[in-house]
Design an enzyme around this catalytic site. Sequence first.
Site, PDB file in Angstrom:
ATOM      1  N   HIS A  97      19.195  30.837 -59.451  1.00 18.40           N
ATOM      2  CA  HIS A  97      19.676  31.778 -60.461  1.00 18.40           C
ATOM      3  C   HIS A  97      21.143  32.096 -60.181  1.00 18.40           C
ATOM      4  CE1 HIS A  97      15.630  33.186 -62.070  1.00 18.40           C
ATOM      5  NE2 HIS A  97      15.315  32.374 -61.080  1.00 18.40           N
ATOM      6  N   HIS A 104      11.913  37.074 -55.505  1.00 20.36           N
ATOM      7  CA  HIS A 104      13.350  36.887 -55.279  1.00 20.36           C
ATOM      8  C   HIS A 104      13.867  38.109 -54.523  1.00 20.36           C
ATOM      9  CE1 HIS A 104      14.211  33.147 -57.465  1.00 20.36           C
ATOM     10  NE2 HIS A 104      13.183  33.496 -58.218  1.00 20.36           N
ATOM     11  N   GLY A 113       3.714  19.971 -53.650  1.00 21.30           N
ATOM     12  CA  GLY A 113       3.992  19.134 -52.494  1.00 21.30           C
ATOM     13  C   GLY A 113       5.411  19.244 -51.993  1.00 21.30           C
ATOM     14  N   ASP A 134       6.188  26.429 -62.150  1.00 19.38           N
ATOM     15  CA  ASP A 134       7.612  26.748 -62.121  1.00 19.38           C
ATOM     16  C   ASP A 134       8.409  25.598 -62.735  1.00 19.38           C
ATOM     17  OD1 ASP A 134       9.771  28.409 -61.625  1.00 19.38           O
ATOM     18  OD2 ASP A 134      10.113  27.677 -59.596  1.00 19.38           O
TER      19      ASP A 134
END
Length: 435
Positions: free
Chosen positions: A172, A232, A290, A314
């Site tokens: 971000h 975050h 993974g 995600d």
Amino acid sequence: MPSLVALNDSPDFVPTGSGVTKFTNCLLVKGDDLVSEDLWVSSISGKILNGQEMIFEHRVAPDQVLDLGGRILSPGFIETQMNGAYGFDFSVIPDEGAAAYGKGVLRINRSLITAGVTSYLPTLTSQSPEVYHEALPYLGPSGATRDPTWGSESLGAHCEGPFMNPSKNGIHKAALLREPARGISDIIECYGVAHIGHSSPIKLITIAPELPGALPSIEALVERGIRVSIGHSEATYEEAKSGIKAGASMITHLFNAMRPLHHRNPGIFGLLGTPSASIRKPYFGIIADGTHLHPTTIKIAWNAHPQGLILVTDAMRLAGLPDGIYDWTNGSRIIKQGTLLTLEENGKIAGSSVQLVDCVNNFLSWTGASVPEALKTVTETPARMLGVEHTKGTLKEGADADLVVLDLQSDGTSGGKRVVIDQVWKFGTKVFDNA
């Protein structure tokens, strides 16, 4: 070749006859078990029916009886963190304007459902207020339409940022991050006054609980019917616990973009081991691609709090695209190699391009979970977290008839199993067939 059955550009879907389908010779996912039972659904109401009631009270015969040959019939998958896919990014308003943005969302919906995801939270990363104001009207719950030709259904937006710790920003853009120092006033200023409330298009917001004003903001958001996830974040265990006490109920991609576990201060992860008498243990997202997490790390988290684990992808807009180097929203470029996405300039992990069914299969392989336990992480558990457990993530009578037909196959290892998507049904209508 796989085929789309009902996802066309026709504005109307007109069912014929009784609109009732009976599934037989199938294994239904119910709790932690696979149960050999029939299931009745209606394409008119879009709901799961009581078969005995249809026969003996209403004397309705099904339009069709489908023998699934012993395959698994699961609730449709629910994805709670997806930033984009198939070349479209929820955080980017096209140069052509809002109308083009709306078409892009519909394109994702129609592609996403072929992967078994019948409901999801379109996720916005940290952006300027102007982007939220333009995008959010297109991302609110779409279930009122109840049109299977629209594809996957939004349950509301997930705003991942910009109220996050700059030291844990991941990819971000740090310049866009903010603090909710004035509490809910700063939240409203960022997302827009029309987008914060009980009819908000926002379903979930990720906030770092240690930021100034974060705790009263969490309380105010929960009072308005918006769920809060912590992430975050540099939060200590005590700060994370305060966030849960304020009303947060979720952890965004556990272990990633947060203070790591330490034996003298377990940080956010420590919430999974907190006695339930002290606080309500939170749900938590896990990216089982993974890359983001070691398989043993996932197994530890699941064993600590199995009722809270939610598999997420995600996924970025590069999901479903060929390998290569692509521009990203903040001027950076992302390298795609299989499911791995990294920033070109520093090699940081930049989300994922994995599909949710692949996360389920990885979870099966790495944890020793049963098939029903693995499927629960993308059906029943996210539905409970979102408060839609009576309509989504379940095969109970009255729930939406969002279904996935799965073939259970060997994964090529000794005794290992994997599930393969054969069919997807939305509101009682078959919309994808992998035959």
